[in-house]
Design a protein around this motif. Structure first.
Motif, PDB file in Angstrom:
ATOM      1  N   THR A  68      -6.388   1.916  -9.349  1.00 39.62           N
ATOM      2  CA  THR A  68      -6.198   3.335  -8.327  1.00 39.62           C
ATOM      3  C   THR A  68      -5.969   4.510  -9.712  1.00 39.62           C
ATOM      4  O   THR A  68      -5.532   3.853 -10.718  1.00 39.62           O
ATOM      5  N   ASN A  69      -6.072   5.834  -9.285  1.00 33.44           N
ATOM      6  CA  ASN A  69      -5.680   6.527  -9.484  1.00 33.44           C
ATOM      7  C   ASN A  69      -4.837   7.697  -9.150  1.00 33.44           C
ATOM      8  O   ASN A  69      -5.028   6.900  -7.491  1.00 33.44           O
ATOM      9  N   VAL A  70      -4.926   8.708  -9.695  1.00 35.76           N
ATOM     10  CA  VAL A  70      -4.193  10.069  -8.494  1.00 35.76           C
ATOM     11  C   VAL A  70      -5.209  10.591  -6.957  1.00 35.76           C
ATOM     12  O   VAL A  70      -4.993  10.777  -6.510  1.00 35.76           O
ATOM     13  N   ASN A  71      -6.486  10.011  -7.483  1.00 33.74           N
ATOM     14  CA  ASN A  71      -7.466  10.687  -6.717  1.00 33.74           C
ATOM     15  C   ASN A  71      -7.659   9.354  -5.513  1.00 33.74           C
ATOM     16  O   ASN A  71      -8.369   9.061  -4.368  1.00 33.74           O
ATOM     17  N   GLY A  72      -7.039   8.019  -5.486  1.00 33.78           N
ATOM     18  CA  GLY A  72      -7.569   6.608  -5.719  1.00 33.78           C
ATOM     19  C   GLY A  72      -6.500   6.373  -4.500  1.00 33.78           C
ATOM     20  O   GLY A  72      -5.569   7.370  -3.572  1.00 33.78           O
ATOM     21  N   VAL A  73      -6.504   5.228  -3.616  1.00 32.69           N
ATOM     22  CA  VAL A  73      -5.187   5.058  -2.971  1.00 32.69           C
ATOM     23  C   VAL A  73      -4.069   4.492  -3.797  1.00 32.69           C
ATOM     24  O   VAL A  73      -3.557   5.171  -4.990  1.00 32.69           O
ATOM     25  N   LYS A  74      -2.529   5.326  -2.632  1.00 30.08           N
ATOM     26  CA  LYS A  74      -1.013   5.294  -3.534  1.00 30.08           C
ATOM     27  C   LYS A  74      -0.195   4.352  -2.220  1.00 30.08           C
ATOM     28  O   LYS A  74      -0.531   3.760  -1.469  1.00 30.08           O
ATOM     29  N   ILE A  75       0.211   3.875  -2.922  1.00 30.41           N
ATOM     30  CA  ILE A  75       1.972   2.992  -1.835  1.00 30.41           C
ATOM     31  C   ILE A  75       1.959   3.826  -0.120  1.00 30.41           C
ATOM     32  O   ILE A  75       1.235   3.155   0.518  1.00 30.41           O
ATOM     33  N   GLU A  76       1.996   5.181  -0.543  1.00 29.16           N
ATOM     34  CA  GLU A  76       1.580   5.585   1.427  1.00 29.16           C
ATOM     35  C   GLU A  76       0.971   5.099   1.702  1.00 29.16           C
ATOM     36  O   GLU A  76       1.199   5.099   3.524  1.00 29.16           O
ATOM     37  N   ASN A  77      -0.753   4.767   1.515  1.00 29.47           N
ATOM     38  CA  ASN A  77      -1.801   4.125   1.954  1.00 29.47           C
ATOM     39  C   ASN A  77      -1.713   2.624   3.020  1.00 29.47           C
ATOM     40  O   ASN A  77      -2.196   2.736   3.939  1.00 29.47           O
ATOM     41  N   PHE A  78      -0.439   1.783   2.528  1.00 27.76           N
ATOM     42  CA  PHE A  78       0.081   0.840   3.230  1.00 27.76           C
ATOM     43  C   PHE A  78       1.216   0.541   3.705  1.00 27.76           C
ATOM     44  O   PHE A  78       2.123  -0.585   4.081  1.00 27.76           O
ATOM     45  N   PHE A  79       1.423   2.030   4.130  1.00 24.74           N
ATOM     46  CA  PHE A  79       3.035   2.014   5.103  1.00 24.74           C
ATOM     47  C   PHE A  79       2.215   1.346   6.581  1.00 24.74           C
ATOM     48  O   PHE A  79       1.522   2.668   6.890  1.00 24.74           O
ATOM     49  N   ALA A  80       3.102   1.144   7.076  1.00 24.35           N
ATOM     50  CA  ALA A  80       3.018   1.499   8.929  1.00 24.35           C
ATOM     51  C   ALA A  80       4.337   1.752   9.464  1.00 24.35           C
ATOM     52  O   ALA A  80       4.799   0.939   8.992  1.00 24.35           O
ATOM     53  N   SER A  84       3.130  -5.530  11.615  1.00 20.05           N
ATOM     54  CA  SER A  84       2.044  -6.646  12.004  1.00 20.05           C
ATOM     55  C   SER A  84       0.951  -5.148  11.571  1.00 20.05           C
ATOM     56  O   SER A  84       0.212  -5.868  12.000  1.00 20.05           O
ATOM     57  N   ASP A  85       1.135  -3.982  11.325  1.00 22.61           N
ATOM     58  CA  ASP A  85       0.087  -3.544  11.612  1.00 22.61           C
ATOM     59  C   ASP A  85      -0.874  -3.401  11.030  1.00 22.61           C
ATOM     60  O   ASP A  85      -2.265  -2.808  11.222  1.00 22.61           O
ATOM     61  N   ILE A  86      -0.510  -3.846   9.126  1.00 24.28           N
ATOM     62  CA  ILE A  86      -1.622  -3.382   8.437  1.00 24.28           C
ATOM     63  C   ILE A  86      -2.287  -6.065   8.039  1.00 24.28           C
ATOM     64  O   ILE A  86      -0.662  -6.312   8.008  1.00 24.28           O
ATOM     65  N   GLY A  87      -3.003  -5.859   8.703  1.00 20.88           N
ATOM     66  CA  GLY A  87      -3.472  -7.615   8.466  1.00 20.88           C
ATOM     67  C   GLY A  87      -4.720  -7.514   7.180  1.00 20.88           C
ATOM     68  O   GLY A  87      -5.135  -6.164   6.415  1.00 20.88           O
ATOM     69  N   ILE A  88      -4.028  -8.548   6.538  1.00 22.37           N
ATOM     70  CA  ILE A  88      -4.837  -8.984   5.309  1.00 22.37           C
ATOM     71  C   ILE A  88      -6.031 -10.316   5.685  1.00 22.37           C
ATOM     72  O   ILE A  88      -5.007 -11.361   6.148  1.00 22.37           O
ATOM     73  N   THR A  89      -7.593 -11.098   5.237  1.00 22.37           N
ATOM     74  CA  THR A  89      -8.126 -11.721   5.833  1.00 22.37           C
ATOM     75  C   THR A  89      -8.427 -11.612   4.067  1.00 22.37           C
ATOM     76  O   THR A  89      -8.454 -10.893   3.762  1.00 22.37           O
ATOM     77  N   PHE A  90      -8.429 -13.058   3.694  1.00 24.68           N
ATOM     78  CA  PHE A  90      -9.505 -13.672   2.722  1.00 24.68           C
ATOM     79  C   PHE A  90     -10.235 -14.615   2.618  1.00 24.68           C
ATOM     80  O   PHE A  90      -9.709 -15.254   2.992  1.00 24.68           O
TER      81      PHE A  90
END
Length: 799
Positions: A68-80, A84-90
């Motif tokens: 990422t960079n200054v215009n991309g996602v940041k740590i704050e985008n993955f706070f909830a 259990s609010d943000i799930g991951i599937t692979f």
């Protein structure tokens, strides 16, 4: 609400398969955005890095690298707000592999405006169960449940729950079960097993650990579903399949296959550098499994009065109805429902107001003057007690205008009548319940003020018969006053079994299963389990048969060995002993290749897989004891493998018991002495009797022949040669003799016999004055399907 994809990462695995990481946000709506993965966009590893195949929980965690960079996602985008609010599937090759939650307190980002890496970590939800009290979404579980039901409750909050897509490979059965369904559905455990104190229970993760460790079972995610897997199922030839079931929406599909990955230069999975490192895990001297006799924290259901239903608030008091007790009046044999003139409540008194601190909490039974003269009471639910156990009851009580001197009525109902406890600790028998027999009294004297709290305690004599115990807390109406009240608090009932009474002998606190090897070996194992066959329904860990009422006994078997029955505890010890009985290979490996095939389906690798080195070590099967890392972008994975089966050393072989008749001259009647040649599961007792010590029931002929010379007191005479089993002749030959020292050659062989543990075999000669034994032997073949066991003992644990 539901989760929807907000971000995703697409990449190609090192071995050429498409992979996708999806970030699912609670309540998100809109179009998902693609993120650029780093050099290691998705890595999966085991949280517990111990090299132990018996780990009861095998949690997996993921590390996701985002460019990422200054215009991309940041740590704050993955706070909830919620963990259990943000799930991951692979998924890999469109096959779902793993589901988890973004870990809300473990982010890492280079603080730089230019291109940099953002590290997001995720876990499969098992770890967070450590902070969740065991129950049904916060509600207390009361009663008996199957292990599967308990596991399902304990997993609440983890991904892929409640359990509708899962797999079970566990074939340890009690004789009361069928092998059509999993044993996890066919026995019951009281939820009080996991109680710490009233309404306080173990955390959910601990409950899973206790159940899994008792069954030698573990839990992990494989192909995006939870697997409950009994490790002992791996102790079988690579020619034998694993047996179990996959469940989808309650519908089972049978598992009858192997999960072997074949590793080699020309195979799907290949070894890579650094070179593999082989270690030896040494066999053990002792393998010990302990189980402790811990009584329920509450012998009576809700004896602490902590479970109650709110009624109302008046001033600085709260009022509740008492749960799990029955409010009655009338006569003991024919009770009736109380009227509005009778009331039983829990009262909580607070300091100045209900917003202040709690001052006191108690139960009261109130009777108005309009109520007819007579007793009213609250009655506990019945609990089973055994003969020769000891009952102790303590409580505090006081009275206000209550003319009853009977504070409590403690009764054991048996198949023949009723035993009532007296204040002297005696049990008074009657065919009917009678107020005049028994009772714990609070008598008003110059020394006793019944309007103040008084502590009463009775220690009873030994329980005379098995029965069901109930406690009634008593009150009686006084029609001469407007209201009469009986108060109770601090009730405690204790039931002490005979061996737990330390008055005359050391108190027994538990029991263990112990396998012991010969020789000087330093290494040993010792662990504790929390479930077992039991003698008592009011102790923690008792396992009940499918009817939910009958306690299991020592008749558990593995599906592969249906005739070999052990106790539940010994089955647990056997699974550990069998792995530790010989030195085992352990290998640190690095592999390339993330797919394997069972000759039908191409499938991603995971913790369910076993590994075979057909080129270098073809006789052994290995399992992953520590999955160190799967780097999907590189197509590589590293792990510690542990040998679980050796086709040469672990294949059961037939055994033969052989004992020679000891040469000598003996008087008659005589049990002829034996000298052991080979054990075959037998031992010689008293120098002349062969005792069968193995658990596997034999169905086999007995070869027996003997020769020598025999004499009698007079002639002619008939000498009786008997081959006996458990004291009963199974073959008799009556041999006539006419002269002293007449030679004999006798074949006492018997046709097929059923021989079970502790059966004894011997040869008895009757009618001779002397018998010379010149030779002969007994042979019994044991076509064993299990391995020859090291010395096994059950041992009590003392205080």
């Amino acid at each position: 609400m539901a989760k929807f994809e907000k971000y995703y990462i697409n990449f190609q695995s090192g071995d050429g398969y498409p992979c996708r990481v999806s970030f699912l946000y609670e309540g998100f709506s809109g179009t998902s955005s693609e993120l650029e993965g780093g050099s290691k966009p998705f890595v999966l590893k085991e949280f517990n890095s111990n090299d132990d195949i018996f780990k009861p929980i095998r949690a997996l965690m993921a590390e996701i690298e985002i460019l990422t960079n200054v215009n991309g996602v940041k740590i704050e985008n993955f706070f909830a707000d919620q963990d259990s609010d943000i799930g991951i599937t692979f998924s890999m090759n469109t096959i779902p592999i793993w589901t988890g939650y973004v870990l809300q307190d473990d982010f890492q980002e280079v603080w730089d405006d230019s291109n940099h890496y953002l590290i997001v970590r995720a876990y499969d939800g098992l770890g967070m169960l450590k902070d969740i009290p065991f129950g049904d979404n916060g509600a207390e579980l009361v009663g008996r449940y199957t292990p599967f039901e308990l596991l399902n409750y304990a997993l609440q909050g983890a991904p892929n729950t409640p359990l509708i897509r899962y797999a079970i490979i566990n074939n340890l059965y009690h004789e009361s079960m069928t092998d059509i369904d999993s044993p996890l559905f066919q026995c019951y455990i009281d939820a009080k097993t996991f109680q710490v104190e009233a309404q306080v229970y173990d955390d959910s993760l601990t409950v899973i650990e206790k159940i899994n460790s008792a069954f030698n079972q573990t839990i992990f995610q494989y192909l995006n579903r939870w697997y409950f897997f009994r490790v002992e199922e791996l102790y079988t030839s690579y020619n034998n399949n694993l047996i179990g079931n996959l469940w989808n929406l309650g519908v089972p599909t049978g598992i009858n296959k192997r999960y072997d990955i074949e590793v080699g230069i020309d195979r799907e999975v290949k070894p890579i550098s650094p070179e593999m490192l082989r270690l030896i895990q040494k066999k053990t001297k002792f393998d010990e499994i302990d189980f402790y006799y811990d009584q329920f924290n509450e012998v009576l259901d809700n004896e602490t009065f902590s479970r109650a239903t709110f009624v109302n608030t008046v001033g600085n008091s709260k009022y509740y109805t008492l749960d799990e007790w029955t409010f009655e009046t009338g006569t003991l044999m024919s009770p009736t429902a109380p009227t509005s003139n009778n009331e039983a409540r829990i009262q909580e008194i607070y300091l100045t107001s209900v917003a202040g601190g709690l001052l006191e909490r108690f139960l009261y039974i109130k009777n108005l003057a309009a109520a007819s003269l007579g007793y009213s009471w609250v009655k506990s639910a019945a609990v089973p007690v055994k003969s020769f156990s000891f009952v102790k009851i303590n409580f505090d009580t006081k009275r206000l205008n209550d003319i009853s001197d009977v504070a409590a009525f403690v009764v054991i109902e048996t198949t023949t009548g009723y035993y009532s406890l007296t204040e002297n600790g005696n049990w008074e028998y009657s065919s009917t319940l009678n107020f005049l027999l028994g009772g714990v009294f609070l008598e008003s004297t110059a020394q006793v003020n019944t309007e103040e709290w008084n502590s009463l305690e009775v220690e009873a004599d030994a329980v005379p018969m098995d029965g069901m115990l109930t406690v009634r807390l008593m009150s009686v109406n006084n029609p001469l006053v407007p209201v009469s009240i009986a108060y109770f608090k601090n009730l405690k009932v204790t039931v002490i079994n005979g061996f737990e009474n330390a008055d005359y002998v050391r108190k027994i606190t538990g029991i263990n299963s112990l396998y012991t090897k010969n020789g000087t070996i330093v290494k040993s194992t010792k662990s504790e389990i929390y479930l077992n066959d039991h003698f008592s329904e009011i102790h923690k860990g008792a396992i009940f048969e499918p009817d939910g009422e009958t306690l299991t006994d020592e008749n558990w078997h593995r599906l592969r060995f249906p005739s070999e029955t052990f106790s539940f505890r010994r089955q647990n010890a056997t699974a550990i002993w069998e792995h530790n009985r010989v030195n085992r290979s352990k290998i640190d490996v690095n592999f390339f290749g993330l797919m394997w095939t069972d000759n039908v389906t191409l499938t991603p690798i995971g913790l369910m897989n076993t590994i075979r080195f057909l080129d270098d070590d073809p006789n052994k099967v290995y399992w992953i004891s520590n999955l160190r890392e799967i780097n999907y972008a590189a197509g590589t994975w590293s792990a510690t493998l542990e040998e679980v089966y050796d086709e040469i050393r672990d294949t059961p072989i037939s055994q033969t018991f052989e004992a020679d008749f000891t040469i000598g001259i003996y008087a008659s009647p005589s049990t002829l002495p034996l000298t052991l040649v080979t054990s075959g599961g037998f031992s010689i007792q008293g120098g002349n009797t062969a005792r069968y010590d193995n658990a596997t029931t034999l169905s086999t002929p007995i070869d027996c022949s003997i020769f020598g010379e025999v004499s009698a007191a007079s002639y002619p005479a008939t000498i009786s040669f008997q081959l006996q089993k458990n004291g009963t002749a199974i073959r008799t030959i009556n041999y006539p003799i006419y002269v002293p020292n007449q030679p004999y050659t006798i074949n006492l062989g018997a046709t097929t016999q059923t021989i079970t543990t502790n059966d004894v075999i011997r040869v008895v000669v009757v009618g001779a004055s002397t018998i010379n034994v010149d030779g002969g032997d007994i042979k019994i073949n044991s076509p064993s399907t299990s391995l020859p066991y090291d010395t096994y003992t059950d041992n009590y644990l003392y205080e």
